[in-house]
Every structure is written in C-alpha cells, then in structure tokens.
Design an enzyme around this catalytic site. Structure first.
Site, PDB file in Angstrom:
ATOM      1  N   ARG A 126       1.022  -1.265   0.008  1.00 37.10           N
ATOM      2  CA  ARG A 126      -0.074   0.004   0.070  1.00 37.10           C
ATOM      3  C   ARG A 126       0.857   1.229  -0.159  1.00 37.10           C
ATOM      4  NH1 ARG A 126      -5.217   1.558  -1.277  1.00 37.10           N
ATOM      5  NH2 ARG A 126      -6.181   2.561   0.347  1.00 37.10           N
ATOM      6  N   THR A 416      -8.530   0.913 -10.616  1.00 38.11           N
ATOM      7  CA  THR A 416      -7.924  -0.256  -9.839  1.00 38.11           C
ATOM      8  C   THR A 416      -8.488  -1.464 -10.666  1.00 38.11           C
ATOM      9  OG1 THR A 416      -8.430   0.703  -7.525  1.00 38.11           O
ATOM     10  CG2 THR A 416      -8.431  -1.610  -7.642  1.00 38.11           C
TER      11      THR A 416
HETATM   12  N1  GLU Z   1      -8.470   3.385  -3.545  1.00 38.16           N
HETATM   13  C1  GLU Z   1      -9.434   2.341  -3.477  1.00 38.16           C
HETATM   14  C2  GLU Z   1      -9.033   1.584  -2.333  1.00 38.16           C
HETATM   15  O1  GLU Z   1      -7.551   1.325  -2.013  1.00 38.16           O
HETATM   16  C3  GLU Z   1      -9.894   1.741  -4.592  1.00 38.16           C
HETATM   17  C4  GLU Z   1     -10.353   2.439  -5.669  1.00 38.16           C
HETATM   18  C5  GLU Z   1     -11.093   1.434  -6.769  1.00 38.16           C
HETATM   19  O2  GLU Z   1     -11.469   0.400  -6.637  1.00 38.16           O
HETATM   20  O3  GLU Z   1     -11.209   2.058  -7.793  1.00 38.16           O
HETATM   21  O4  GLU Z   1      -9.774   0.796  -1.691  1.00 38.16           O
END
Ligand code: GLU
Length: 595
Positions: A126, A416
């Site tokens: 992360r 994502t």
């Molecule tokens: N930033 C989000 C997360 O880490 C994910 C974003 C997405 O799924 O498009 O949970």
C-alpha cells in the site's frame, strides 16, 4: 473521434449518476453521506457481452482486466513460470494497457497461496504518506475539507508507491524465472505499441481536462492518443519501456533511489497549484509489509482476505458472518428478502468499518472483536424480523483498548484492477492493484502515472473532538477497501476473486461469494450477476439490468433506491474436482485464459 464520442456519452451518464447522488444526499444519514459523496473510482463503459459459460482448464489459468495482460500471464505459465512470475508480468503489462487503473506509481495487496508449503501469505504494498504529511493535509486555511478533485489532482495526494517493491519482494520469495525476463513482454509492447482499448479511449477522453494540467500527461493521454486514433496507429510508450529496462537490470532499488526517484519527487513538489510533500528519503524508506490474512468460517468454507490497512477482508468477513444464521440458499437470488438481508448486513459492516478500521500500525483496531462469532451473532439478531433497519450504528466489539474513534470520511474513486492466477503446481495469486482514481493524481513520470491514494484518508481529522482512526499521519497507509480473496474448503483453495470499485468493492465481493457459495452459480454467472449494493442506507441498483426488477420491492421495504451504473471489475477462478473455471466481468474488458 471515437474517443471523444464515447467520452461524451460516458460523461453524460456520469452526470446523470451524479445528479441522482445529489438528490440522495439530502436524505442520507451523516455516515451515509460520507460514503455516498464519493464518486466511483472509474466511470462505466458499455457492457461487454457475457460469455455463456466460464472458461475451463486443467492445469493453469489467468483472469485479468485486459486481454494483453491475460495473454502475457498465460505465456509466462506456458514457459514454466510460477503464478508469481506471471503476476509480475501481468502487472507490468496492465501498467501499459490499463494505465488509468494500476501501475508502478501505485500500490497493491497480494494474497498468495503456496501449494507446496500449504501456506497463505498476504503482502501489503500500500502507498504511504510522506514523513512531512500532517493530519491537516486535506484541510484548507479555515480547517474545512478541500473539494475532492482539488485534493486529487496534483502532488498533494500522491503516496509513496508500493507496487515496484511488492513485485520484487514476491518474486524474491516465490519467483522461478529470472526477474529481467518478466519485463520483456511489457517492454516489447511499450516499444512496438498496442491498440488502445475502447475503455482507455473513453476514460482518457473524459479525463482530458484534468490530464491536461500536467504537460507530460497531456502529451501522452491527450495529444499522442488522439493522433494515434486518428491515424489508426498503435500507441507507444517509449518512456515506460526505458523505465522497465532500468528496473529489469537494476531491480526495484532503481525506482526508489536515483534518477527515477528524483523525477517522481520533482513532479510532485513542482506541481504548480497543488504540490505535495514527498521527499527522496520517503521513497528510499518504503517497505512492503507482510500482514496476517483475515479469515472467517462461512458455511463449509473458510474465506480469507486482506487485513488492515485494508478494510476489505474484515468487512467482507463481517457481512458473511452476519448472514451465517440465514438460509440464503433457500431464499435464492430472486427474493427481495435475500437482498434485504445482504443489504442490511452490509450496512452494519460499513458502520463498523467507518468507526474502527485504519492502518493498525498507527491506530489500534479490534479486528478479533469485529470478527468474533458471538459479536456477529448478536449483531445478526438485528437482521431478524423482515423489515429494513431504520438506523445503523457501529457496534461495540470486545476490545481491550479503551480508545474509541469517530467515524471518518474518505472518498475512494475509480482506478483499480483485480487479477487471479493459478499455476500448474496449484499456487494461487489473488491481487488487487490500484492508483486510486482513474488516472490517479494525473501526474505522469517516465511513462507511468502517480497515484492519488492519500485521498483514501479521511479529510477530517476529528469529529466532535473525537479523533478519526483513518486520519492522515506521517508514514501511515490510507485505509483501503480492496478485498483480494481466496476461499478454502478442507484446507484446499477452491475459489479466488476480487474487484475494483472503491468502497463498493466490499459488497461486490461479498455478493459474488454468496452467488457462488450459496446460490451455486458458476464463476462467470456470479461475476456477471446484476448488482444490488447497499453500503449506508441507499440501495444502489444496477441500471439497465434485471436488478431493476427489485426497485418496487425494495421501495416497499422502505429503502431509498438509486438506479446507477455499478462498475465492478470482478475476476474469479474456481478450482473444482472437474478442473479450473474462470469468469471475467463483462463491465470491463478482461478475459480468462487457461490450459
Ligand atoms: N482506492 C481504493 C481502495 O484502495 C480503490 C479504488 C477503486 O477500486 O477503484 O480501496
């Protein structure tokens, strides 16, 4: 032209969804409002056709969000590479062909089953807040939260990327082929070019204004892309090829120190009206962390996922735990009562998530208490009685720590990707990888985009004087919803899946698990099943699908219903006595390949 046309269409759709969202806001509870204010991380593009059946195979399988990425993973497995070798090659190609969603400038969570060792490991790659970041990072001079996109675009939102280190660490532990070999497919495609997919064209068209705020991103995603489309050419990314060559030769250190690190820091700190705080030592100090996977018993299965700093594993586990006393198999997926139970279980999990979950290296969290069978059984009693829960608040799990937190607010926007891989030896990869919003911070450096993951922190630091667990702190990792999952039966893996979708990842993954484990669907049917999603009160119903058949019934139960695009990217594979089967979400462009 194509790009513009598709872009305009998607924009109109997004505007409609936003209008619906605004209408809902006035009626929602405060916690609900926080969750609802967040746009989905990536906009929807037209639904692809749904294959009638899953892809079946005997030996190995790859399911990923772009055909070129899946083909690359398959090639690596054909050459005798391990699931982890394929993972590295798939990620490097995704960073080229699906650059809006994940890449070297982002972060990822890897769940890995080592068949020979009989061991499940989770690695946390992360992104991390720079050491100069303070809890006020996203507040203006009056102490009020910045507008979401004011925070996203530019250097302020960029966390120290984790993906390059994660690839290297996983390969060091479980790789079989040489590191440099795994870079060759992506280098070749970046150098020789590839056909940009309809989804990339549509999303780049939609984001053209924000991408134009940085010269490098504008040149590639607006000018070059338009010229390439007009001429019917392939899109090349020589800067990415050069970065990959350096990492292939010198390893991930060449990303975290030296010329690439200097370019990253310069792009972040020099961005005119919204610079960030990252320094070279933040990059040099980045570490991948091994975390304990979070597992919960569900029916005859054990469902395992990612622990903090992701809320994914705990929240999916809570939803399943809350539903354990109910016979969902008997109710079936056509019953409104099943969706009442799933929707309200999800609301209960989201209430706990908002209050308790964050990076546990910085704030204590009652993980055990939240997944304790007695706690979940007591909370599940709230679901009895056949009516919608009027109000949902966080519970009081057993906890030896005195401090309680206020619910936070954090917007998770779209960008994502999830992929699953199994190799011939039975090793399984379930990995969710991200740069947060579509095109991340919009800052492009040396052929890749930098994330905006820091906006996954709560912008507010306190609520009524009580600290928010997911507030910004130096070196902390923002809470995620990503939920890479592997399901076991009698100690053997039987299913691997995950999805993008911001905080909707949690209900997308929980629902797909229920579709397979309770309703007996195959993986393709399950990932394509129309979405009904409730996080904080308003029931999201997937537009243009059979989910709309439930609008009246959900309305009668007292839910406010919001019909909208629900843009998951679920990729799943099942391991059964008759072999492997893979399913790809028709809402994105992915495919399954196996042998
Ligand atoms: N930033 C989000 C997360 O880490 C994910 C974003 C997405 O799924 O498009 O949970």
């Amino acid at each position: 032209m194509t790009a513009l046309r598709i872009g305009a269409l998607s924009l109109a759709r997004a505007a409609g969804a936003l209008a619906a969202l605004v209408v809902c806001l006035g009626l929602a509870l405060p916690v609900a409002a926080q969750e609802l204010r967040r746009p989905a991380p990536e906009a929807a593009t037209p639904l692809g056709s749904t294959p009638a059946a899953p892809v079946r195979a005997e030996d190995w399988m790859v399911v990923a969000a772009h055909p070129l990425a899946a083909e690359t993973g398959a090639d690596i497995l054909r050459q005798g590479g391990s699931a982890i070798d394929a993972m590295v090659a798939v990620q490097l190609v995704l960073g080229l062909v699906e650059p809006q969603s994940s890449g070297l400038g982002g972060g990822a969570f890897l769940l890995y089953w080592d068949a020979a060792e009989n061991k499940l490991t989770s690695l946390d790659g992360r992104e991390t807040a720079p050491s100069a970041a303070t809890p006020e990072l996203f507040l203006d001079e009056d102490g009020e939260p910045l507008g979401f996109f004011d925070a996203v675009i530019g250097g302020r939102s960029v966390g120290v990327p984790g993906t390059p280190r994660l690839l290297e660490e996983a390969h060091r532990r479980w790789g079989r082929l040489a590191w440099a070999e795994l870079f060759q497919p992506a280098i070749f495609l970046a150098q020789e070019g590839f056909s940009p997919s309809p989804r990339l064209l549509a999303l780049a068209g939609e984001a053209a204004d924000s991408l134009s705020r940085q010269e490098t991103a504008k040149t590639y995603f607006v000018d070059t892309l338009s010229a390439v489309v007009a001429a019917g050419d392939k899109l090349k990314n020589p800067a990415y090829a050069a970065t990959l060559r350096t990492l292939a030769e010198e390893g991930a250190d060449a990303f975290y120190e030296g010329a690439i690190a200097e370019s990253i820091v310069a792009a972040i700190r020099r961005f005119d009206d919204n610079p960030g705080l990252m320094r070279l030592q933040d990059l040099a100090g980045y570490e991948v962390k091994e975390r304990e996977p979070v597992c919960i018993a569900y029916r005859v299965y054990e469902v395992c996922g990612m622990g903090p700093p992701s809320s994914g594993g705990v929240a999916v586990g809570q939803i399943l735990g809350l539903l354990s006393p109910f016979d969902l198999a008997a109710l079936g997926h056509e019953s409104a009562e099943a969706w009442r139970l799933i929707g309200d279980a999800s609301r209960l999990a989201f209430a706990d998530r908002g209050r308790y979950l964050a990076d546990t290296d910085f704030v204590p969290a009652p993980i055990k208490g939240l997944l304790d069978p007695d706690y979940l059984a007591a909370r599940a009693e709230l679901l009895e009685g056949g009516t919608r829960l009027e109000q949902v608040t966080a519970g009081e799990p057993q906890w030896d720590h005195a401090l309680h937190f206020a619910p936070g607010e954090a917007l998770e926007l779209p960008s994502t990707s999830h992929f699953v891989i199994i190799d011939g030896a039975g090793n399984v990869v379930s990995m969710t990888t991200t740069i947060e919003n579509g095109f991340g911070s919009r800052l492009m450096v040396r052929g890749f985009l930098l994330n905006n993951e820091l906006t996954d922190f709560s912008f507010r630091t306190h609520r009524d004087g009580v600290p928010v667990a997911n507030r910004v702190e130096p070196g902390k990792r923002p809470r995620s919803s990503m939920a890479p999952t592997i399901v076991f039966q009698d100690g053997e893996p039987v299913l691997a899946l995950g999805s993008p979708g911001g905080s909707r990842i949690i209900p997308y993954v929980a629902k797909t698990l229920i579709a397979i484990l309770d309703w007996g669907m195959d993986v393709q049917e399950a990932v394509a099943l129309p979405h009904l999603v409730n996080r904080t009160g308003v029931y999201d119903v997937e537009a243009g699908t059979r989910a709309e058949d439930f609008i009246a019934a959900l309305g009668l139960l007292g839910y406010e219903v919001n019909v909208r695009d629900l843009n998951s990217g679920l990729h799943a594979l099942a391991i059964g006595p008759d072999g492997l089967s893979g399913g790809a979400d028709p809402r994105r462009e992915g495919i399954a390949i196996g042998r």
